[in-house]
Design a protein around this motif. Structure first.
Motif, PDB file in Angstrom:
ATOM      1  N   GLN A 295       0.850  -1.184   0.000  1.00 56.66           N
ATOM      2  CA  GLN A 295       0.000   0.000   0.000  1.00 56.66           C
ATOM      3  C   GLN A 295       0.895   1.246   0.000  1.00 56.66           C
ATOM      4  OE1 GLN A 295      -3.508  -0.059  -0.054  1.00 56.66           O
ATOM      5  NE2 GLN A 295      -3.145  -2.246  -0.441  1.00 56.66           N
ATOM      6  N   LYS A 296       0.319   2.402  -0.263  1.00 58.25           N
ATOM      7  CA  LYS A 296       1.084   3.645  -0.228  1.00 58.25           C
ATOM      8  C   LYS A 296       1.639   3.871   1.181  1.00 58.25           C
ATOM      9  CE  LYS A 296      -1.333   6.067  -3.954  1.00 58.25           C
ATOM     10  NZ  LYS A 296      -2.151   7.252  -4.308  1.00 58.25           N
ATOM     11  N   MET A 304       4.721   3.246  -3.145  1.00 57.76           N
ATOM     12  CA  MET A 304       4.368   1.837  -2.968  1.00 57.76           C
ATOM     13  C   MET A 304       5.617   1.022  -3.274  1.00 57.76           C
ATOM     14  SD  MET A 304       0.528   1.646  -4.633  1.00 57.76           S
ATOM     15  CE  MET A 304       1.063   2.206  -6.238  1.00 57.76           C
TER      16      MET A 304
END
Length: 308
Positions: A295-296, A304
């Motif tokens: 995920q970011k 990411m």
């Protein structure tokens, strides 16, 4: 009782959860509900308690351990726990290790390594200052997280972060032998000790009033000044250690009031940056399948990261 990482859509379970965060909200119909973070050492899940009553305020407070019946749903592709019923249980009635994630290295091993680095410091003023803080805050140093989130946010996280930095510092000292070893190691040990005042709690850690108003950098710099006065130290060692603490975030916009202006301060900043960021990436990649992206990661410019 299931752990958080064992929950699946459609499950109806009765289990123990730690409330990580709790926010009382109101919907369009004027009814109150709670947005919750339900946790154990395996992870966390978003929770909802609809149709909140007055007595729920005592139950759904951040830091409480609850025994709850929940229904696991999926909302916007993420699991969510709908709380059907809950009651508060005392921390004395539960196994605390169910809720606290521990450092990935054994605490005893970390303490042993930490003590080895303590005795390797020879400068008498460095020794006095370091031992002053060890004797004053040993339990917190050995048990506190290094942050409430972001990196090393687990039991003994501060100790883990410090020992990792000491190991890197020892390696780099042999690469750059003109570095003052005692200042480097003392600065690493002291750089984050302000977090023992900035944070407070036993299971869920939050920022204290002093932490919110002053921050761990200025807190620790002031503590070194007070220690030096109390110990009667007249050399420039306390000032050099204060500078390491004040500059260890490296940039003014990252919270350091000054930038590193000694080789030791620069090295502490670089080592701190390396260990914290690698730990953040490691955390982001936990549970990510090979060949996929994380995920970011907000703390790293919302990048990411790829798991090869």
């Amino acid at each position: 009782m299931k752990f958080v990482n064992e929950l699946n859509e459609g499950d109806i379970v009765e289990s123990q959860f730690l409330i990580g965060s709790s926010n009382k909200c109101i919907n369009n119909m004027g009814s109150y509900y709670y947005n919750l973070e339900l946790k154990d050492y395996t992870g966390s899940i978003a929770g909802k308690k609809w149709e909140a009553k007055d007595e729920d305020e005592q139950i759904f407070a951040a830091g409480n351990i609850i025994f709850a019946k929940v229904e696991v749903l999926k909302y916007k592709e993420a699991l969510q726990a709908k709380v059907v019923s809950a009651k508060v249980i005392s921390a004395k009635e539960v196994d605390i290790t169910r809720f606290i994630k521990s450092a990935p290295r054994k605490k005893e091993e970390l303490i042993d390594k930490f003590n080895q680095y303590i005795v390797s410091i020879k400068n008498p003023d460095c020794v006095k200052i370091v031992n002053y803080f060890i004797n004053k805050d040993k339990e917190k140093i050995f048990n506190y997280p290094a942050a409430s989130s972001i990196h090393h946010e687990y039991a003994s996280g501060l100790l883990m972060h410090t020992v990792s930095m000491l190991e890197i510092g020892e390696f780099l000292y042999h690469k750059y032998p003109d570095i003052n070893y005692d200042l480097l190691m003392s600065g690493i040990i002291l750089h984050d000790l302000g977090k023992t005042i900035e944070l407070e709690g036993d299971i869920v850690f939050k920022y204290s009033l002093e932490g919110r108003l002053l921050g761990h950098i200025s807190i620790q710099a002031a503590e070194i000044r007070k220690a030096a006065d109390k110990l009667g130290i007249k050399s420039d060692v306390p000032m050099l250690l204060e500078h390491i603490v004040l500059s260890h975030h490296g940039q003014l916009e990252y919270g350091s009031p000054v930038m590193p202006l000694t080789k030791e301060a620069l090295l502490v900043n670089l080592i701190d940056n390396l260990d914290s960021k690698m730990t953040i990436v490691t955390k982001a990649l936990e549970g990510v399948e090979k060949g996929e992206f994380s995920q970011k990661v907000f703390a790293l410019d919302s990048r990411m990261f790829y798991k090869d």
